[in-house]
Scaffold this active site. Structure first.
Site: not given
Length: 368
Positions: A75, A103, A136, A161, A342
């Site tokens: 995700d 990510d 996640e 990650d 993000h």
């Protein structure tokens, strides 16, 4: 002219980014990833929660060697939907209107490119186990739901990650709890009889004013995320909801700070009246990796063999490793080279992608 390993991994990554997979909506991406794994002769299976497992047997003669585990999450954050990736000045970037989704699709791309390179070159490798999880980004929900026993015996594993240079092993990660506080006041007409009411917003404000927030100490942070209350200006608000999070090195430290936050609520209610409900929930426990841990030594050995500088670092974020390590799996979270996760400035360099793919290949080799 043959394509370089960096270009190959970048191409795979761009293909992966083209399939949206925000948390809770991973099914299309999972199907796409499953097809790519099967094309690499990796056997796959899906659990009831949507997590995807892949298995590639060891090369002949290495069947007795311990398997290596790689984990990534499928995700992405919501603002990585409909990303338009491109290569610009040696970087994979978005067009600036969305996050990139490196990510965690950079990690998945490196795994796919590494397995393809290993199998095409007949490079000897141990058995490879892959775990791709859902949800996640919203609290490690896929890893929490997955039955880790299905992976079989694992003596070392790597969670691709984390931000930071390739060659970085994360040696500590925090525990995290969220909490919801609902303040209950008493409604009244704000013009005719405000003195008969109790403002839930005032309750929240008084409680928050006494709270230690943001950076608490070297190991602990706390943050108010949302405040919701009231509907119109002429009614004293009788309900206000506050959400927050606390992170620290251990669950005990988190709980200690949660107790402080609740005490602030008690004092506010004592001063103004009304009541409150305080509802914390642990999202995940923290962990520390011992300096002499075998999985850390194996990673250092692989970095040396690949000519990549080895380093260790703590992190303030969680990953599937928080769940796996607390279930006894010896996994490490690795820096995979992206930055600005993000955000619309998220990027990863072709050089880091190549380093990451080479490192994954080396981690698939038997330990000397």
């Amino acid at each position: 002219m043959p394509i370089s390993l960096a270009e190959k991994t970048a191409s795979v990554m761009i293909d992966l980014i083209s399939v949206n997979s925000p948390s809770g909506q991973e099914s299309e991406f999972r199907t796409y990833l499953d097809e790519r794994l099967v094309a690499l002769k990796i056997a796959t299976e899906k659990d009831a929660h949507g997590n995807l497992v892949g298995r590639l047997p060891a090369s002949p003669g290495l069947e007795g060697e311990p398997a290596v585990l790689f984990n990534c999450h499928m995700d992405t954050v919501p603002n990585a939907v409909d990303a338009k990736p491109r290569i610009e000045d040696g970087l994979v970037v978005s067009d600036g209107t969305t996050a990139l989704g490196a990510d965690d699709k950079a990690g998945i791309a490196a795994i796919l490119a590494a397995v393809e390179a290993l199998t095409q070159s007949d490079t000897p490798h141990v058995a490879i186990v892959l775990l791709f999880t859902v949800a996640e980004e919203v609290g490690l929900e896929g890893a929490k739901a997955f039955d880790m026993r299905k992976l079989g015996p694992i003596e070392r594993g790597y969670v691709l990650d984390a931000s930071g240079a390739v060659g970085t092993a994360i040696v500590s990660a925090p525990s995290k709890s969220d909490a919801t506080i609902v303040f209950h006041g008493k409604s009244a007409h704000a013009g005719f009889a405000p003195e008969t009411g109790v403002s839930a917003i005032s309750l929240a404000a008084k409680a928050i004013d006494g709270m230690q927030l943001l950076r608490i100490d070297e190991e602990t942070t706390a943050n108010i995320g949302t405040i919701r209350g009231g509907e119109v200006t002429n009614i004293v608000c009788d309900r206000c909801e506050v959400t927050l999070e606390v992170r620290s090195s251990t669950s005990e430290r988190v709980n200690r700070h949660l107790a402080h936050l609740e005490f602030c609520c008690i004092k506010a209610v004592g001063a103004l009246g009304g009541s409150y409900e305080f509802s914390p929930i642990e999202l995940y426990p923290g962990y520390r990796v011992d300096s002499d841990a075998p999985e850390l030594a194996a990673f250092k050995q692989a970095c040396t063999a690949a000519g990549i500088p080895f380093r260790t670092a703590p992190t303030g974020g969680g990953s599937d490793a928080n769940i796996m390590r607390n279930q006894g799996l010896p996994v490490l979270t690795l820096g995979i080279g992206y930055s600005g996760a993000h955000t619309s400035t998220e990027s990863i360099s072709l050089a880091e992608l190549e380093q990451l793919t080479r490192l994954v290949m080396q981690l698939c080799r038997p330990l000397s």
